[in-house]
Scaffold this motif. Structure first.
Motif, PDB file in Angstrom:
ATOM      1  N   UNK A 194       0.817  -1.222   0.000  1.00 18.44           N
ATOM      2  CA  UNK A 194       0.000   0.000   0.000  1.00 18.44           C
ATOM      3  C   UNK A 194       0.843   1.261   0.000  1.00 18.44           C
ATOM      4  N   UNK A 195       2.131   1.142   0.178  1.00 19.21           N
ATOM      5  CA  UNK A 195       2.993   2.317   0.295  1.00 19.21           C
ATOM      6  C   UNK A 195       3.464   2.803  -1.078  1.00 19.21           C
ATOM      7  N   UNK A 196       3.697   4.085  -1.157  1.00 25.32           N
ATOM      8  CA  UNK A 196       4.123   4.669  -2.422  1.00 25.32           C
ATOM      9  C   UNK A 196       5.419   4.090  -2.930  1.00 25.32           C
ATOM     10  N   UNK A 197       6.358   3.809  -2.038  1.00 28.38           N
ATOM     11  CA  UNK A 197       7.661   3.318  -2.480  1.00 28.38           C
ATOM     12  C   UNK A 197       7.581   1.920  -3.070  1.00 28.38           C
ATOM     13  N   UNK A 198       6.492   1.181  -2.755  1.00 28.46           N
ATOM     14  CA  UNK A 198       6.339  -0.172  -3.293  1.00 28.46           C
ATOM     15  C   UNK A 198       5.351  -0.208  -4.454  1.00 28.46           C
ATOM     16  N   UNK A 199       4.989   0.958  -4.972  1.00 27.97           N
ATOM     17  CA  UNK A 199       4.052   1.000  -6.092  1.00 27.97           C
ATOM     18  C   UNK A 199       2.604   0.998  -5.683  1.00 27.97           C
ATOM     19  N   UNK A 200       2.325   1.417  -4.457  1.00 24.16           N
ATOM     20  CA  UNK A 200       0.961   1.395  -3.941  1.00 24.16           C
ATOM     21  C   UNK A 200       0.053   2.492  -4.452  1.00 24.16           C
ATOM     22  N   UNK A 201       0.553   3.337  -5.327  1.00 26.82           N
ATOM     23  CA  UNK A 201      -0.244   4.429  -5.888  1.00 26.82           C
ATOM     24  C   UNK A 201      -1.419   3.866  -6.700  1.00 26.82           C
ATOM     25  N   UNK A 202      -2.604   4.470  -6.537  1.00 26.38           N
ATOM     26  CA  UNK A 202      -3.755   4.106  -7.370  1.00 26.38           C
ATOM     27  C   UNK A 202      -3.519   4.666  -8.767  1.00 26.38           C
ATOM     28  N   UNK A 203      -3.254   3.786  -9.719  1.00 28.93           N
ATOM     29  CA  UNK A 203      -2.913   4.209 -11.080  1.00 28.93           C
ATOM     30  C   UNK A 203      -4.076   4.067 -12.058  1.00 28.93           C
TER      31      UNK A 203
END
Length: 321
Positions: free
Chosen positions: A201-210
């Motif tokens: 869920x974290x930004x650094x792991x790609x958790x951004x809603x794309x």
């Protein structure tokens, strides 16, 4: 009523999900299962449009996104959606419609999407002081409940759910969704339990809603179905903004296959990646789930989301009573 302990909250923030055993009492489990079976037994098949549930999200599946009127107007109703594999491959010559291969009770994918407001047993376990206390622990200012449903995961045909993030389906600006997932039957390896990607869920792991699952409109502005679109708004909840780090994304070998006993509650962060496999076992895996979004000023529920507030103007159900 107490919410999460500091240790539980820290675990949720780190992994993006949290299992709370024995959240429901045996009496509550029995009540919800009895209500579920009553609904499955009594819904009329002769007037049903035979809507099958699929988001069209599985590359191995050539079925389109679900998006008929029966689905799109279900946000404040109790409706029934079938498993695609419950139907014959070719239409019944006598009706021109696909034929059910199983009794209707064993063919339904899910019941939704407003059990928490229209069914007293589900209302009692949804709009409760216990859940309000949890929401307060998570920092919600005005939590609103929506998209409540029973996921049946029928034996042998319960369809797989590909990896996804719940905020893709219930998008707020900025993202705020959290799922409440209650096991009504034991869920574990072998009967399509949840598979979670820790920390995804974290930004650094790609958790951004794309991407987002939204209503699709034709040139005349009429809703004609659903589709995935690219997200052009904030992709992370407030206070979690950070850039993606190369090589830190979720990996299949890191997936945690949950062992969840009946009565347990699984909290699921809206940005955490999760999935479930097809149920190839001879055991069903009934679960009740609803989502909570932030309804306070400063968060906007998007008007293109597939699920929209009731037309009566009351908005989604308030969790803080």
């Amino acid at each position: 009523m107490e919410g999460l302990t500091p240790a539980q909250l820290a675990s949720f923030q780190e992994k993006g999900y949290l299992v709370l055993p024995d959240h429901l009492t045996p009496t509550e489990i029995t009540s919800l299962l009895r209500e579920t079976n009553h609904l499955l037994d009594t819904f009329p098949l002769d007037t049903h449009p035979l809507t099958q549930f699929t988001t069209g999200d599985d590359l191995k599946d050539d079925k389109p996104h679900v998006g008929d009127d029966y689905f799109l107007t279900s946000g404040d109703k109790v409706r029934f959606f079938f498993e695609p594999d419950a139907f014959s491959a070719s239409p019944d010559p006598s009706t021109g419609k696909p034929a059910l291969l199983k009794p209707k009770q064993q063919a339904v994918n899910k019941i939704g999407h407003s059990l928490h407001s229209l069914s007293e047993p589900f209302r009692a376990v949804s709009l409760s002081e216990r859940n309000a206390a949890i929401a307060k622990s998570l920092g919600f200012k005005d939590p609103r409940v929506l998209q409540s449903m029973v996921i049946c995961k029928q034996p042998g045909i319960g369809g797989a759910v590909p990896p996804h993030r719940d905020s893709e389906f219930l998008y707020t600006d900025p993202p705020s969704a959290v799922g409440w997932w209650f096991a009504l039957q034991d869920a574990g390896p072998g009967n399509a339990t949840l598979g979670m990607y820790p920390g995804s869920h974290r930004g650094r792991t790609g958790g951004v809603v794309k991407r987002r699952f939204v209503r699709r409109y034709n040139d005349e502005g009429v809703v004609v179905g659903t589709e995935f679109i690219e997200n052009d708004g904030p992709g992370l909840p407030r206070g979690m903004e950070e850039g993606e780090v190369e090589g830190q994304g979720p990996k299949e070998e890191d997936v945690e296959i949950l062992e969840v006993k009946a009565g347990s509650l699984v909290l699921i962060h809206g940005n955490v990646l999760h999935k479930s496999e097809k149920n190839t076992s001879d055991r069903s895996r009934f679960a009740y789930t609803f989502h909570v979004i932030e309804g306070a000023d400063g968060w906007k529920y998007d008007e293109r989301n597939w699920l929209q507030p009731p037309e009566n103007g009351e908005g989604f159900s308030q969790l803080y009573q």
